[in-house]
Design a protein around this motif. Structure first.
Motif, PDB file in Angstrom:
ATOM      1  N   ASP A  60     -21.290 -29.314 -42.520  1.00 19.75           N
ATOM      2  CA  ASP A  60     -21.735 -29.567 -41.152  1.00 19.75           C
ATOM      3  C   ASP A  60     -20.731 -28.975 -40.166  1.00 19.75           C
ATOM      4  OD1 ASP A  60     -23.341 -30.423 -39.116  1.00 19.75           O
ATOM      5  OD2 ASP A  60     -23.366 -32.531 -39.712  1.00 19.75           O
ATOM      6  N   LEU A  61     -21.033 -29.142 -38.879  1.00 17.84           N
ATOM      7  CA  LEU A  61     -20.245 -28.488 -37.839  1.00 17.84           C
ATOM      8  C   LEU A  61     -18.819 -29.003 -37.762  1.00 17.84           C
ATOM      9  CD1 LEU A  61     -22.955 -28.487 -35.026  1.00 17.84           C
ATOM     10  CD2 LEU A  61     -22.292 -26.565 -36.471  1.00 17.84           C
ATOM     11  N   ASP A  62     -18.551 -30.202 -38.309  1.00 16.61           N
ATOM     12  CA  ASP A  62     -17.198 -30.756 -38.210  1.00 16.61           C
ATOM     13  C   ASP A  62     -16.237 -30.168 -39.241  1.00 16.61           C
ATOM     14  OD1 ASP A  62     -18.345 -31.883 -40.408  1.00 16.61           O
ATOM     15  OD2 ASP A  62     -17.788 -33.952 -39.944  1.00 16.61           O
ATOM     16  N   GLN A  63     -16.745 -29.328 -40.154  1.00 15.97           N
ATOM     17  CA  GLN A  63     -15.879 -28.716 -41.164  1.00 15.97           C
ATOM     18  C   GLN A  63     -15.856 -27.204 -40.980  1.00 15.97           C
ATOM     19  OE1 GLN A  63     -13.664 -29.706 -43.600  1.00 15.97           O
ATOM     20  NE2 GLN A  63     -13.316 -27.493 -43.565  1.00 15.97           N
ATOM     21  N   PRO A  64     -14.770 -26.631 -40.449  1.00 12.23           N
ATOM     22  CA  PRO A  64     -14.707 -25.176 -40.270  1.00 12.23           C
ATOM     23  C   PRO A  64     -14.810 -24.445 -41.606  1.00 12.23           C
ATOM     24  CG  PRO A  64     -12.927 -26.286 -39.082  1.00 12.23           C
ATOM     25  CD  PRO A  64     -13.548 -27.303 -39.984  1.00 12.23           C
ATOM     26  N   VAL A  65     -15.391 -23.270 -41.561  1.00 10.38           N
ATOM     27  CA  VAL A  65     -15.510 -22.463 -42.777  1.00 10.38           C
ATOM     28  C   VAL A  65     -14.893 -21.090 -42.531  1.00 10.38           C
ATOM     29  CG1 VAL A  65     -17.565 -23.651 -43.605  1.00 10.38           C
ATOM     30  CG2 VAL A  65     -17.830 -21.645 -42.153  1.00 10.38           C
ATOM     31  N   ALA A  66     -14.249 -20.563 -43.575  1.00 12.88           N
ATOM     32  CA  ALA A  66     -13.647 -19.234 -43.486  1.00 12.88           C
ATOM     33  C   ALA A  66     -14.664 -18.143 -43.754  1.00 12.88           C
ATOM     34  CB  ALA A  66     -12.489 -19.123 -44.474  1.00 12.88           C
ATOM     35  N   GLY A  67     -15.734 -18.456 -44.488  1.00  6.52           N
ATOM     36  CA  GLY A  67     -16.727 -17.430 -44.786  1.00  6.52           C
ATOM     37  C   GLY A  67     -17.891 -17.987 -45.577  1.00  6.52           C
ATOM     38  N   VAL A  68     -19.005 -17.284 -45.485  1.00  5.22           N
ATOM     39  CA  VAL A  68     -20.224 -17.607 -46.228  1.00  5.22           C
ATOM     40  C   VAL A  68     -20.702 -16.321 -46.893  1.00  5.22           C
ATOM     41  CG1 VAL A  68     -22.572 -18.522 -46.113  1.00  5.22           C
ATOM     42  CG2 VAL A  68     -20.836 -19.350 -44.510  1.00  5.22           C
ATOM     43  N   HIS A  69     -21.061 -16.409 -48.169  1.00  6.11           N
ATOM     44  CA  HIS A  69     -21.559 -15.252 -48.910  1.00  6.11           C
ATOM     45  C   HIS A  69     -22.829 -15.664 -49.636  1.00  6.11           C
ATOM     46  CE1 HIS A  69     -21.020 -12.297 -52.517  1.00  6.11           C
ATOM     47  NE2 HIS A  69     -21.841 -11.815 -51.609  1.00  6.11           N
ATOM     48  N   VAL A  70     -23.911 -14.920 -49.414  1.00  6.06           N
ATOM     49  CA  VAL A  70     -25.193 -15.169 -50.067  1.00  6.06           C
ATOM     50  C   VAL A  70     -25.634 -13.876 -50.724  1.00  6.06           C
ATOM     51  CG1 VAL A  70     -27.584 -15.941 -49.771  1.00  6.06           C
ATOM     52  CG2 VAL A  70     -25.782 -16.856 -48.278  1.00  6.06           C
ATOM     53  N   SER A  71     -26.043 -13.959 -51.984  1.00  8.20           N
ATOM     54  CA  SER A  71     -26.512 -12.764 -52.682  1.00  8.20           C
ATOM     55  C   SER A  71     -27.802 -13.069 -53.422  1.00  8.20           C
ATOM     56  CB  SER A  71     -25.455 -12.248 -53.665  1.00  8.20           C
ATOM     57  OG  SER A  71     -25.154 -13.221 -54.643  1.00  8.20           O
ATOM     58  N   ALA A  72     -28.695 -12.091 -53.451  1.00  6.85           N
ATOM     59  CA  ALA A  72     -29.964 -12.229 -54.162  1.00  6.85           C
ATOM     60  C   ALA A  72     -29.786 -11.741 -55.595  1.00  6.85           C
ATOM     61  CB  ALA A  72     -31.055 -11.418 -53.453  1.00  6.85           C
ATOM     62  N   GLY A  73     -30.889 -11.800 -56.371  1.00  2.00           N
ATOM     63  CA  GLY A  73     -30.866 -11.228 -57.704  1.00  2.00           C
ATOM     64  C   GLY A  73     -30.380 -12.152 -58.781  1.00  2.00           C
ATOM     65  N   HIS A  74     -30.640 -13.455 -58.645  1.00  2.00           N
ATOM     66  CA  HIS A  74     -30.195 -14.430 -59.643  1.00  2.00           C
ATOM     67  C   HIS A  74     -31.396 -15.194 -60.197  1.00  2.00           C
ATOM     68  CE1 HIS A  74     -25.901 -13.825 -58.618  1.00  2.00           C
ATOM     69  NE2 HIS A  74     -26.369 -13.646 -57.399  1.00  2.00           N
ATOM     70  N   GLY A  75     -32.358 -14.463 -60.711  1.00  2.00           N
ATOM     71  CA  GLY A  75     -33.502 -15.090 -61.346  1.00  2.00           C
ATOM     72  C   GLY A  75     -34.355 -15.918 -60.417  1.00  2.00           C
ATOM     73  N   GLY A  76     -34.625 -15.408 -59.218  1.00  5.92           N
ATOM     74  CA  GLY A  76     -35.450 -16.137 -58.264  1.00  5.92           C
ATOM     75  C   GLY A  76     -34.667 -17.052 -57.350  1.00  5.92           C
ATOM     76  N   PHE A  77     -33.349 -17.119 -57.514  1.00  5.23           N
ATOM     77  CA  PHE A  77     -32.485 -17.920 -56.658  1.00  5.23           C
ATOM     78  C   PHE A  77     -31.487 -17.012 -55.950  1.00  5.23           C
ATOM     79  CE2 PHE A  77     -34.023 -20.936 -59.724  1.00  5.23           C
ATOM     80  CZ  PHE A  77     -34.086 -22.156 -59.057  1.00  5.23           C
ATOM     81  N   ALA A  78     -30.948 -17.520 -54.836  1.00  7.19           N
ATOM     82  CA  ALA A  78     -29.802 -16.886 -54.189  1.00  7.19           C
ATOM     83  C   ALA A  78     -28.544 -17.623 -54.617  1.00  7.19           C
ATOM     84  CB  ALA A  78     -29.944 -16.941 -52.670  1.00  7.19           C
ATOM     85  N   GLN A  79     -27.476 -16.878 -54.819  1.00  5.28           N
ATOM     86  CA  GLN A  79     -26.167 -17.478 -55.063  1.00  5.28           C
ATOM     87  C   GLN A  79     -25.497 -17.673 -53.708  1.00  5.28           C
ATOM     88  OE1 GLN A  79     -24.719 -18.201 -58.244  1.00  5.28           O
ATOM     89  NE2 GLN A  79     -23.225 -19.325 -57.012  1.00  5.28           N
ATOM     90  N   VAL A  80     -25.141 -18.919 -53.393  1.00  6.15           N
ATOM     91  CA  VAL A  80     -24.552 -19.262 -52.098  1.00  6.15           C
ATOM     92  C   VAL A  80     -23.112 -19.696 -52.321  1.00  6.15           C
ATOM     93  CG1 VAL A  80     -24.790 -20.662 -50.002  1.00  6.15           C
ATOM     94  CG2 VAL A  80     -26.829 -20.085 -51.366  1.00  6.15           C
ATOM     95  N   GLU A  81     -22.198 -19.082 -51.596  1.00  4.78           N
ATOM     96  CA  GLU A  81     -20.787 -19.459 -51.665  1.00  4.78           C
ATOM     97  C   GLU A  81     -20.290 -19.746 -50.260  1.00  4.78           C
ATOM     98  OE1 GLU A  81     -17.785 -17.457 -54.309  1.00  4.78           O
ATOM     99  OE2 GLU A  81     -16.974 -16.842 -52.347  1.00  4.78           O
ATOM    100  N   VAL A  82     -19.761 -20.952 -50.066  1.00  7.72           N
ATOM    101  CA  VAL A  82     -19.206 -21.368 -48.781  1.00  7.72           C
ATOM    102  C   VAL A  82     -17.731 -21.661 -48.988  1.00  7.72           C
ATOM    103  CG1 VAL A  82     -19.343 -23.024 -46.883  1.00  7.72           C
ATOM    104  CG2 VAL A  82     -21.424 -22.398 -48.149  1.00  7.72           C
ATOM    105  N   ARG A  83     -16.885 -21.087 -48.120  1.00  9.18           N
ATOM    106  CA  ARG A  83     -15.443 -21.310 -48.218  1.00  9.18           C
ATOM    107  C   ARG A  83     -14.970 -22.136 -47.025  1.00  9.18           C
ATOM    108  NH1 ARG A  83     -12.354 -18.467 -51.821  1.00  9.18           N
ATOM    109  NH2 ARG A  83     -13.491 -16.997 -53.139  1.00  9.18           N
TER     110      ARG A  83
END
Length: 289
Positions: A211-234
């Protein structure tokens, strides 16, 4: 002569200007193995018209990553993506996306793959403004300096198997507990490159990760995982990037203050909210057998 042996070769104007020799080589290889009809569009409008008039011919794009993105985007907006097998010969300064998808390096090898390869169905990320992402999505848009290398995180990642969202969200308590722990600490005032960490609300399949109260350094989303996206939040913690949160999801929504994002080779925004949805096996690309 079969439709496979008839090609509509669309040569992007940037490729013609920047590397005419590679364009010539690609044309020669393609012409030696198939009946080729050449199209030399002057701009995006001519490019779209050429794709619409391809008929039964196989579509081949000679150009850089932006030309590939333009072709997929046009076909998607015309709702003709599923009916077209796309081939690409990368020419130009930007070829990272094409290579990441498995297209060979070099005009000769790529042109031979067009003639001798096989189609492969690939997932596609589509946003709520009808924009497409073939490979990676990053927030902030300028990559490694803000997000940091994958092996630099402290601690263990939170990994969620495919289908975890249907299992009573048991995994979510772990993520939320982890994020609450970070939020209780004073976050660092700036990221490693001097920019303030982003404050974003990030949801995966309707479930809030950060949520907005937790700063994040980056977000990475990639397709190509068997119908799912791989989501990485730092998320950020005191003095360093915290351990990343990693989940798989079919939809990802990011919202908050105006933010920009990099979708493949294109920086977009600013926007206040955007949702990306995975379209499984939505497009077909010719790759080496």
């Amino acid at each position: 002569m079969s439709a496979r042996d008839q090609l509509l070769v669309v040569i992007d104007p940037v490729a013609r200007r920047t590397d005419g020799e590679s364009v010539r080589i690609a044309k020669d290889v393609l012409s030696a193995g198939a009946a080729v009809r050449l199209c030399l569009p002057d701009g995006p409008e001519d490019f779209a018209k050429a794709l619409a008039r391809r008929g039964a011919r196989r579509l081949v794009v000679i150009g850089d990553d932006r030309a590939l993105l333009r072709a997929v985007g046009v076909l998607h907006r015309e709702r003709d993506l599923a009916g077209c097998v796309l081939s690409v010969v990368p020419v130009g300064a930007s070829q990272t996306l094409a290579r990441g998808l498995g297209v060979p390096v070099g005009a000769v090898a790529a042109a031979r793959a067009v003639l001798e390869g096989a189609e492969r169905r690939l997932d596609l990320l589509v946003d709520d403004s009808d924009g497409v992402v073939l490979g990676d999505l990053r927030i902030p848009p300028v990559g490694a300096s803000a997000v940091g290398p994958r092996d630099s995180a402290v601690g263990a990642s939170v990994r969620v198997p495919a289908g975890g969202f249907a299992d009573g969200h048991a995994w979510l308590r772990t993520c939320q507990s982890f994020v609450r722990t970070l939020a209780a600490r004073p976050s660092r005032p700036a990221a490693a490159d001097g920019r303030s960490p982003a404050r974003l609300r990030i949801e995966a399949d309707g479930v809030m990760l950060v949520d907005l109260d937790q700063p994040v350094a980056g977000v990475h989303v990639s397709a190509g995982h068997g119908g799912f996206a791989q989501v990485e939040v730092r998320p950020t913690s005191v003095g360093a990037a915290a351990a990343p949160l990693r989940v798989r999801a079919r939809t990802v929504t990011v919202s908050g203050a105006d933010f920009r994002y990099r979708a493949d080779a294109v920086v977009a925004g600013p926007v206040r909210t955007r949702t990306w949805t995975v379209h499984p096996k939505a497009w077909r690309l010719t790759l080496p057998r």
